[in-house]
Motif scaffolding. Structure first.
Motif, PDB file in Angstrom:
ATOM      1  N   PHE A  36       0.837  -1.198   0.000  1.00  0.00           N
ATOM      2  CA  PHE A  36       0.000   0.000   0.000  1.00  0.00           C
ATOM      3  C   PHE A  36       0.871   1.247   0.000  1.00  0.00           C
ATOM      4  CE2 PHE A  36      -2.407  -3.382   1.951  1.00  0.00           C
ATOM      5  CZ  PHE A  36      -3.627  -3.306   1.302  1.00  0.00           C
ATOM      6  N   ALA A  37       0.647   2.097  -0.991  1.00  0.00           N
ATOM      7  CA  ALA A  37       1.308   3.401  -1.046  1.00  0.00           C
ATOM      8  C   ALA A  37       0.425   4.401  -0.314  1.00  0.00           C
ATOM      9  CB  ALA A  37       1.518   3.837  -2.489  1.00  0.00           C
ATOM     10  N   ILE A  38       1.023   5.131   0.632  1.00  0.00           N
ATOM     11  CA  ILE A  38       0.269   6.039   1.488  1.00  0.00           C
ATOM     12  C   ILE A  38       0.943   7.408   1.523  1.00  0.00           C
ATOM     13  CG2 ILE A  38      -0.406   6.514   3.886  1.00  0.00           C
ATOM     14  CD1 ILE A  38      -0.762   3.537   4.286  1.00  0.00           C
ATOM     15  N   ASP A  39       0.136   8.459   1.360  1.00  0.00           N
ATOM     16  CA  ASP A  39       0.565   9.829   1.642  1.00  0.00           C
ATOM     17  C   ASP A  39      -0.204  10.293   2.864  1.00  0.00           C
ATOM     18  OD1 ASP A  39       2.197   9.897  -0.565  1.00  0.00           O
ATOM     19  OD2 ASP A  39       0.800  11.041  -1.813  1.00  0.00           O
ATOM     20  N   ALA A  40       0.518  10.744   3.876  1.00  0.00           N
ATOM     21  CA  ALA A  40      -0.099  11.223   5.114  1.00  0.00           C
ATOM     22  C   ALA A  40       0.221  12.690   5.306  1.00  0.00           C
ATOM     23  CB  ALA A  40       0.405  10.411   6.309  1.00  0.00           C
ATOM     24  N   GLU A  41      -0.722  13.415   5.842  1.00  0.00           N
ATOM     25  CA  GLU A  41      -0.502  14.831   6.126  1.00  0.00           C
ATOM     26  C   GLU A  41       0.431  14.966   7.326  1.00  0.00           C
ATOM     27  OE1 GLU A  41      -3.199  18.884   6.773  1.00  0.00           O
ATOM     28  OE2 GLU A  41      -4.140  16.913   6.626  1.00  0.00           O
ATOM     29  N   GLY A  42       1.448  15.815   7.197  1.00  0.00           N
ATOM     30  CA  GLY A  42       2.381  16.027   8.293  1.00  0.00           C
ATOM     31  C   GLY A  42       3.787  15.572   7.942  1.00  0.00           C
ATOM     32  N   HIS A  43       4.697  15.743   8.900  1.00  0.00           N
ATOM     33  CA  HIS A  43       6.126  15.497   8.718  1.00  0.00           C
ATOM     34  C   HIS A  43       6.579  14.418   9.693  1.00  0.00           C
ATOM     35  CE1 HIS A  43      10.473  16.366   8.630  1.00  0.00           C
ATOM     36  NE2 HIS A  43      10.267  17.065   7.526  1.00  0.00           N
ATOM     37  N   ILE A  44       7.565  13.646   9.318  1.00  0.00           N
ATOM     38  CA  ILE A  44       8.056  12.586  10.190  1.00  0.00           C
ATOM     39  C   ILE A  44       8.545  13.140  11.530  1.00  0.00           C
ATOM     40  CG2 ILE A  44      10.420  12.636   9.287  1.00  0.00           C
ATOM     41  CD1 ILE A  44      10.446   9.569   9.558  1.00  0.00           C
ATOM     42  N   ALA A  45       8.931  14.412  11.554  1.00  0.00           N
ATOM     43  CA  ALA A  45       9.362  15.033  12.802  1.00  0.00           C
ATOM     44  C   ALA A  45       8.185  15.372  13.716  1.00  0.00           C
ATOM     45  CB  ALA A  45      10.171  16.299  12.513  1.00  0.00           C
ATOM     46  N   ASP A  46       6.950  15.402  13.187  1.00  0.00           N
ATOM     47  CA  ASP A  46       5.767  15.593  14.021  1.00  0.00           C
ATOM     48  C   ASP A  46       5.556  14.329  14.847  1.00  0.00           C
ATOM     49  OD1 ASP A  46       5.377  18.015  12.715  1.00  0.00           O
ATOM     50  OD2 ASP A  46       3.983  17.152  11.244  1.00  0.00           O
ATOM     51  N   ARG A  47       5.324  14.484  16.151  1.00  0.00           N
ATOM     52  CA  ARG A  47       5.222  13.315  17.014  1.00  0.00           C
ATOM     53  C   ARG A  47       4.115  12.362  16.561  1.00  0.00           C
ATOM     54  NH1 ARG A  47       7.565  13.710  22.239  1.00  0.00           N
ATOM     55  NH2 ARG A  47       6.622  11.667  22.597  1.00  0.00           N
ATOM     56  N   ARG A  48       2.973  12.899  16.143  1.00  0.00           N
ATOM     57  CA  ARG A  48       1.865  12.039  15.752  1.00  0.00           C
ATOM     58  C   ARG A  48       2.226  11.203  14.527  1.00  0.00           C
ATOM     59  NH1 ARG A  48       1.083  17.067  14.138  1.00  0.00           N
ATOM     60  NH2 ARG A  48       0.375  17.509  12.005  1.00  0.00           N
ATOM     61  N   VAL A  49       2.953  11.805  13.576  1.00  0.00           N
ATOM     62  CA  VAL A  49       3.344  11.080  12.366  1.00  0.00           C
ATOM     63  C   VAL A  49       4.442  10.066  12.695  1.00  0.00           C
ATOM     64  CG1 VAL A  49       4.299  11.291  10.041  1.00  0.00           C
ATOM     65  CG2 VAL A  49       2.672  12.999  10.887  1.00  0.00           C
ATOM     66  N   GLY A  50       5.449  10.502  13.442  1.00  0.00           N
ATOM     67  CA  GLY A  50       6.540   9.600  13.795  1.00  0.00           C
ATOM     68  C   GLY A  50       6.047   8.385  14.561  1.00  0.00           C
TER      69      GLY A  50
END
Length: 311
Positions: free
Chosen positions: A241-255
């Motif tokens: 599955f290819a996924i684009d998520a809103e936010g940056h890997i440095a954002d705690r929720r994304v990380g």
């Protein structure tokens, strides 16, 4: 590595070239057209180019499978920029050609769904054959192998053709998303309006398996912008599955969502965190309560105090 060279899906006159030339750094680089998406990306992998611009998503047809598959396999690469380009086609012909003369037409496979209704209305008997790119279709018309090609009007001069009809598109405001891809390195700092791309492989297929993957994002308030399944080649029913998520890997929720995926997935390939093209602060999904970096930090500090007997 040639730091002064960017590759792109060619030949000259493609929408990809037009998108690449919107980047300020393109003015100081050697821009090299390649015959395919894999060829453009392989030039980055083997050090012949610093980066490649390739199409990855179209607002009418969806994901560009050649790019998604290439980024999911082989030596890892990373996305550093994205470009959104409005798309409208022109019907390019050799000088003197009339609409009634056209029996064969060509263009990139992604172009066909964007002009299907126009073709049905104006050239119902014309035979369509796909080309490697829209500009390559223009080249084939120049060589006499087809009567007409759907391409950007800017390609006409390059191939000695004329635009018989301009501004062709079945869907208003159609656009294509392109990504600038390089070798893996530290992502740029967050801008506040970012996107993170990954490819994930399930550990096993069972009822609710996809839901478990999506819950890693949902539980942390991470908005998904793209979810597309692609076959792995390991047999019917085997998908990544290819996924684009809103936010940056440095954002705690994304990380933390990515860490959750790493725990439960067979494999996770990080494709990059990068600024969203054309987006401003007003385009960011409001954070749900409990999902800000501050609240993640407070929860982590509380847990540490509990472990130390200081809660």
């Amino acid at each position: 590595m040639s730091a002064n060279r960017f590759t792109y899906l060619g030949p000259e006159g493609t929408f990809t070239e037009a998108a690449l030339r919107t980047l300020p750094e393109a003015a100081t680089r050697e821009l090299v057209p390649m015959v395919s998406v894999p060829a453009a990306l392989d030039a980055v992998r083997n050090g012949e180019a610093a980066a490649a611009l390739v199409p990855i998503e179209n607002s009418v047809e969806g994901g560009v499978t050649a790019t998604l598959d290439e980024l999911a396999s082989g030596e890892p690469l990373m996305i550093y920029r994205e470009v959104l380009l409005p798309i409208a086609f022109a019907l390019l012909v050799r000088p003197g050609t009339k609409l009634s003369d056209i029996k064969t037409v060509t263009g990139h496979p992604v172009a066909q769904p964007q002009v299907r209704n126009w073709l049905r209305a104006h050239l119902p008997e014309a035979v369509w054959e796909s080309a490697a790119s829209n500009a390559d279709g223009a080249r084939l018309v120049q060589e006499g192998r087809f009567d007409a090609a759907f391409a950007g009007e800017f390609a006409a001069a390059t191939y000695g053709l004329q635009a018989l009809v301009s501004e062709i598109h079945d869907a208003e405001n159609a656009e294509t998303r392109f990504v600038l891809v390089g070798r893996p390195a530290r992502p740029a700092a967050p801008t506040g309006v970012d996107k993170t791309s990954v490819v994930i492989w399930q550990r096993e297929d069972h009822p609710g398996a996809l839901l478990e993957l999506l819950q890693e994002f949902a539980a942390r308030g991470v908005n998904l912008m793209l979810l597309q399944s692609r076959p792995t080649g390991a047999g019917i029913g085997n998908y990544c599955f290819a996924i684009d998520a809103e936010g940056h890997i440095a954002d705690r929720r994304v990380g933390e969502a990515l860490m959750g995926l790493k725990r439960i997935c067979a494999h996770v390939r990080f494709l990059g965190s990068y600024p969203r093209a054309g987006a401003g602060a007003g385009d960011v999904t409001p954070l749900r309560p409990g999902t800000s970096d501050r609240e993640f930090t407070e929860a982590s500090d509380w847990l540490a105090r509990c472990q130390d007997g200081r809660a």
